[in-house]
Design a protein around this motif. Structure first.
Motif, PDB file in Angstrom:
ATOM      1  N   HIS A  44       0.827  -1.212   0.000  1.00 14.76           N
ATOM      2  CA  HIS A  44       0.000   0.000   0.000  1.00 14.76           C
ATOM      3  C   HIS A  44       0.862   1.263   0.000  1.00 14.76           C
ATOM      4  N   LEU A  45       1.900   1.270   0.817  1.00 17.89           N
ATOM      5  CA  LEU A  45       2.749   2.457   0.931  1.00 17.89           C
ATOM      6  C   LEU A  45       3.789   2.538  -0.177  1.00 17.89           C
ATOM      7  N   GLY A  46       4.182   1.393  -0.693  1.00 21.33           N
ATOM      8  CA  GLY A  46       5.180   1.353  -1.758  1.00 21.33           C
ATOM      9  C   GLY A  46       4.621   0.671  -2.990  1.00 21.33           C
ATOM     10  N   SER A  47       5.129  -0.524  -3.256  1.00 20.27           N
ATOM     11  CA  SER A  47       4.638  -1.315  -4.385  1.00 20.27           C
ATOM     12  C   SER A  47       4.843  -2.789  -4.066  1.00 20.27           C
ATOM     13  N   LYS A  64       6.719  -4.793  -5.428  1.00 17.04           N
ATOM     14  CA  LYS A  64       8.137  -5.153  -5.509  1.00 17.04           C
ATOM     15  C   LYS A  64       8.860  -4.938  -4.176  1.00 17.04           C
ATOM     16  N   ASP A  65       8.295  -4.112  -3.326  1.00 14.90           N
ATOM     17  CA  ASP A  65       8.952  -3.853  -2.042  1.00 14.90           C
ATOM     18  C   ASP A  65       8.790  -5.007  -1.057  1.00 14.90           C
ATOM     19  N   TRP A  66       7.828  -5.910  -1.324  1.00 15.20           N
ATOM     20  CA  TRP A  66       7.653  -7.068  -0.440  1.00 15.20           C
ATOM     21  C   TRP A  66       8.372  -8.260  -1.044  1.00 15.20           C
ATOM     22  N   ASP A  67       9.529  -8.558  -0.501  1.00 14.02           N
ATOM     23  CA  ASP A  67      10.347  -9.656  -0.992  1.00 14.02           C
ATOM     24  C   ASP A  67      10.889 -10.434   0.200  1.00 14.02           C
ATOM     25  N   ALA A  68      11.785 -11.371  -0.074  1.00 18.35           N
ATOM     26  CA  ALA A  68      12.322 -12.217   0.993  1.00 18.35           C
ATOM     27  C   ALA A  68      13.059 -11.393   2.045  1.00 18.35           C
ATOM     28  N   GLU A  69      13.738 -10.356   1.599  1.00 16.00           N
ATOM     29  CA  GLU A  69      14.455  -9.502   2.542  1.00 16.00           C
ATOM     30  C   GLU A  69      13.476  -8.763   3.450  1.00 16.00           C
ATOM     31  N   ALA A  70      12.391  -8.247   2.860  1.00 14.26           N
ATOM     32  CA  ALA A  70      11.393  -7.538   3.656  1.00 14.26           C
ATOM     33  C   ALA A  70      10.728  -8.485   4.654  1.00 14.26           C
ATOM     34  N   ARG A  71      10.456  -9.704   4.227  1.00 12.98           N
ATOM     35  CA  ARG A  71       9.820 -10.683   5.120  1.00 12.98           C
ATOM     36  C   ARG A  71      10.715 -10.980   6.324  1.00 12.98           C
ATOM     37  N   ALA A  72      12.000 -11.212   6.055  1.00 14.22           N
ATOM     38  CA  ALA A  72      12.923 -11.503   7.152  1.00 14.22           C
ATOM     39  C   ALA A  72      13.053 -10.312   8.092  1.00 14.22           C
ATOM     40  N   GLU A  73      13.071  -9.113   7.528  1.00 13.40           N
ATOM     41  CA  GLU A  73      13.195  -7.927   8.355  1.00 13.40           C
ATOM     42  C   GLU A  73      11.928  -7.693   9.192  1.00 13.40           C
ATOM     43  N   ALA A  74      10.761  -8.048   8.623  1.00 16.83           N
ATOM     44  CA  ALA A  74       9.507  -7.911   9.361  1.00 16.83           C
ATOM     45  C   ALA A  74       9.482  -8.835  10.578  1.00 16.83           C
ATOM     46  N   ILE A  75       9.983 -10.045  10.413  1.00 12.80           N
ATOM     47  CA  ILE A  75      10.049 -10.980  11.536  1.00 12.80           C
ATOM     48  C   ILE A  75      11.005 -10.442  12.604  1.00 12.80           C
ATOM     49  N   ARG A  76      12.127  -9.928  12.168  1.00 13.23           N
ATOM     50  CA  ARG A  76      13.095  -9.371  13.112  1.00 13.23           C
ATOM     51  C   ARG A  76      12.493  -8.173  13.854  1.00 13.23           C
ATOM     52  N   TYR A  77      11.751  -7.339  13.138  1.00 13.42           N
ATOM     53  CA  TYR A  77      11.132  -6.162  13.735  1.00 13.42           C
ATOM     54  C   TYR A  77      10.177  -6.567  14.863  1.00 13.42           C
ATOM     55  N   ALA A  78       9.331  -7.576  14.598  1.00 13.31           N
ATOM     56  CA  ALA A  78       8.381  -8.031  15.611  1.00 13.31           C
ATOM     57  C   ALA A  78       9.097  -8.662  16.799  1.00 13.31           C
ATOM     58  N   THR A  79      10.181  -9.388  16.534  1.00  9.50           N
ATOM     59  CA  THR A  79      10.935 -10.031  17.618  1.00  9.50           C
ATOM     60  C   THR A  79      11.542  -8.992  18.549  1.00  9.50           C
ATOM     61  N   TRP A  97       1.979  -1.946  10.442  1.00 13.31           N
ATOM     62  CA  TRP A  97       1.960  -0.609   9.829  1.00 13.31           C
ATOM     63  C   TRP A  97       3.274   0.124  10.090  1.00 13.31           C
ATOM     64  N   GLN A  98       3.757   0.069  11.318  1.00 12.13           N
ATOM     65  CA  GLN A  98       4.994   0.765  11.655  1.00 12.13           C
ATOM     66  C   GLN A  98       6.188   0.177  10.918  1.00 12.13           C
ATOM     67  N   PHE A  99       6.215  -1.146  10.786  1.00 11.58           N
ATOM     68  CA  PHE A  99       7.293  -1.762  10.013  1.00 11.58           C
ATOM     69  C   PHE A  99       7.237  -1.304   8.559  1.00 11.58           C
ATOM     70  N   ALA A 100       6.026  -1.277   7.975  1.00  9.09           N
ATOM     71  CA  ALA A 100       5.892  -0.878   6.574  1.00  9.09           C
ATOM     72  C   ALA A 100       6.366   0.557   6.368  1.00  9.09           C
ATOM     73  N   CYS A 101       6.029   1.446   7.306  1.00 10.39           N
ATOM     74  CA  CYS A 101       6.500   2.838   7.196  1.00 10.39           C
ATOM     75  C   CYS A 101       8.025   2.886   7.200  1.00 10.39           C
TER      76      CYS A 101
END
Length: 295
Positions: A242-245, A247-262, A273-277
């Motif tokens: 929603h905020l980007g495109s 293409k911005d959701w890839d394996a790197e983004a997924r791994a970083e999202a898990i790290r962010y929540a941890t 939402w905060q991670f996406a921003c």
């Protein structure tokens, strides 16, 4: 003497007029869909506010049951059918307040109007309800992050409006509240000293009954819970796209999202939402071409 006094008062008002705040804008419910209630010593006033954002019900993931229940309850209310006051309770960041905002954005064209009341202004709630009683529109009066301290008497005004007053709430007003806890008043071990077991039934003491009775006045309870990992990642994907495109959701983004929540110690819609921003903002920042002043 009277003329001299009037002249001096006029001069005084001329001097102080530019220090006074502008007169508040009157609410026009045929145009305005939301307002804030502000209590003051002479009563209170309604201040129109625009919707905060364009958040849609479809943007809220992982709370399908809660969305359906609240939309059905609100639509029944708007059509003059029986409906309940609603308490949205549960873990922080799980979508309670967002659901109210999305509800207004979706149902305002069907006639929904929203008035938000701060917890500290609840003593003026009966006055607000009386002001809305004669209006042709239908209103949800909304209190966000509702809870009370042990010696806080503001809850009595809420109890009275919900169910306790002789007249009761008018048919064009419902109360919705969000809270991190189901029982809005704090409980202590001392409260249970008056409880007793009669046969196989537990009879609460007066202190516990008083505290439970407030939540009981909400006919619709909706619980909100922490996300599991799949739901959290689905929400992250939605907001990154929603905020980007896409293409911005890839394996790197997924791994970083898990790290962010941890690192934050939990998964929630707010966290997604905060991670996406953070993720989309950082990517766009590093993709931006260097300014001409940087050599």
């Amino acid at each position: 003497m009277d003329a001299e006094l009037s002249r001096r008062l006029g001069r005084l008002l001329d001097h102080v007029e530019h220090w006074l705040p502008p007169a508040p804008q009157e609410v026009d419910w045929s145009r305005d869909v939301a307002a804030l209630w502000q209590r003051h010593v002479l009563g209170g006033r309604l201040l129109p506010v625009p919707p905060r954002d364009s958040l849609a019900l479809d943007d809220l993931l992982g709370i399908e049951r809660q969305k359906l229940a609240l939309v059905d309850n609100t639509r029944a209310f708007l059509q003059g059918l029986p409906a309940n006051h609603a308490l949205l309770w549960g873990s922080r960041g799980s979508g309670k307040s967002s659901l109210i905002r999305a509800l207004l954005n979706s149902l305002a064209p069907e006639g929904l109007r929203l008035v938000q009341v701060d917890r500290h202004d609840l003593a003026g709630l009966p006055l607000l309800v009386e002001q809305l009683r004669e209006q042709p529109q239908r209103f949800v009066v909304y209190c966000d992050d509702l809870s009370f301290e042990g010696h806080d008497d503001a809850y009595k005004a809420l109890k009275s409006v919900l169910d306790g007053a002789l007249t009761g709430p008018p048919p064009n007003v419902l109360l919705y509240a969000t809270s991190n806890r189901r029982h809005l008043l704090p409980e202590s071990m001392a409260d249970n000293e008056g409880s007793r077991l009669v046969g196989e039934e537990l009879h609460h003491g007066d202190a516990v009954e008083e505290k439970i009775s407030l939540s009981d006045r909400f006919g619709l309870w909706l619980g909100f819970y922490p996300f599991n990992q799949d739901t959290y990642l689905e929400a992250c994907c939605h907001w990154v796209t929603h905020l980007g495109s896409a293409k911005d959701w890839d394996a790197e983004a997924r791994a970083e999202a898990i790290r962010y929540a941890t690192l934050r110690g939990g998964r929630s819609g707010r966290g997604a939402w905060q991670f996406a921003c953070q993720w989309v903002g950082r990517r766009r920042l590093h993709e931006a071409p260097a300014s001409s002043g940087q050599r």
